[in-house]
Design a protein around this motif. Structure first.
Motif, PDB file in Angstrom:
ATOM      1  N   THR A   1       0.836  -1.198   0.000  1.00 30.43           N
ATOM      2  CA  THR A   1       0.000   0.000   0.000  1.00 30.43           C
ATOM      3  C   THR A   1       0.870   1.247   0.000  1.00 30.43           C
ATOM      4  N   ILE A   2       2.169   1.059   0.251  1.00 30.86           N
ATOM      5  CA  ILE A   2       3.124   2.165   0.229  1.00 30.86           C
ATOM      6  C   ILE A   2       4.473   1.625  -0.248  1.00 30.86           C
ATOM      7  N   ALA A   3       5.152   2.429  -1.055  1.00 29.67           N
ATOM      8  CA  ALA A   3       6.465   2.027  -1.560  1.00 29.67           C
ATOM      9  C   ALA A   3       7.402   3.217  -1.537  1.00 29.67           C
ATOM     10  N   VAL A   4       8.632   2.949  -1.161  1.00 26.97           N
ATOM     11  CA  VAL A   4       9.661   3.983  -1.158  1.00 26.97           C
ATOM     12  C   VAL A   4      10.739   3.576  -2.146  1.00 26.97           C
ATOM     13  N   SER A   5      11.301   4.584  -2.835  1.00 29.58           N
ATOM     14  CA  SER A   5      12.399   4.314  -3.766  1.00 29.58           C
ATOM     15  C   SER A   5      13.553   5.259  -3.483  1.00 29.58           C
TER      16      SER A   5
END
Length: 161
Positions: free
Chosen positions: A90-94
């Motif tokens: 539901t959340i992604a960091v790059s």
């Protein structure tokens, strides 16, 4: 916020996390999975060090890579969006950056671009200039900042009615 506290917050908000990492080579995923029981919050991590991996695994476009380079907010945005759509998250960091040693006048050592994608929200990007701290310090600072972004966004979701 400690990683354990973030994981507990993620559990309370039913948040599922994915990471898309270049310059950190999996350090963010490792920090999350170092904690026993994190599998109920952490779905997967993509380590996409090469441009080909960014394209193959996350759907980053050759157009963005050619126009802006791998260390850019447009590529960080595509990485975060790709991790979100290619996972149960539901959340992604790059993260994509120049950890060093080296760099150039155009893209100096210590520059890192971040992306944060959440279902139902516009993708956030930012560039942080950590400076020439040395490879290990830049990577550690990047990991910590990415974890902060995840915690901050998850805390905001908790406040949303």
């Amino acid at each position: 916020m400690k990683v354990e506290d973030f994981l507990n917050l993620a559990r309370r908000t039913s948040t599922i996390v994915a990471t898309a990492e270049s310059c950190t080579g999996g350090m963010i995923a490792a920090a999350l999975t170092d904690i026993a029981g994190s599998s109920d919050v952490f779905d997967r991590g993509f380590v996409t060090y090469s441009n080909a991996a960014k394209q193959d695994m996350l759907g980053v476009t050759a157009t963005s890579l050619d126009a802006f380079g791998a260390v850019s907010e447009p590529v960080a945005r595509e990485m975060a969006d790709g991790a979100l759509t290619r996972s149960r998250a539901t959340i992604a960091v790059s993260v994509t950056g120049i950890a060093g040693p080296g760099g150039s006048d155009h893209k100096p050592e210590g520059r890192v671009c971040f992306g944060l994608a959440r279902k139902g929200h516009p993708t956030f990007t930012e560039t942080v200039e950590f400076g020439p701290l040395g490879r290990a310090a830049v990577r550690a600072a990047t990991r910590d900042h990415a974890l902060h972004l995840l915690a901050q966004a998850t805390a905001e979701m908790q406040k949303t009615p």
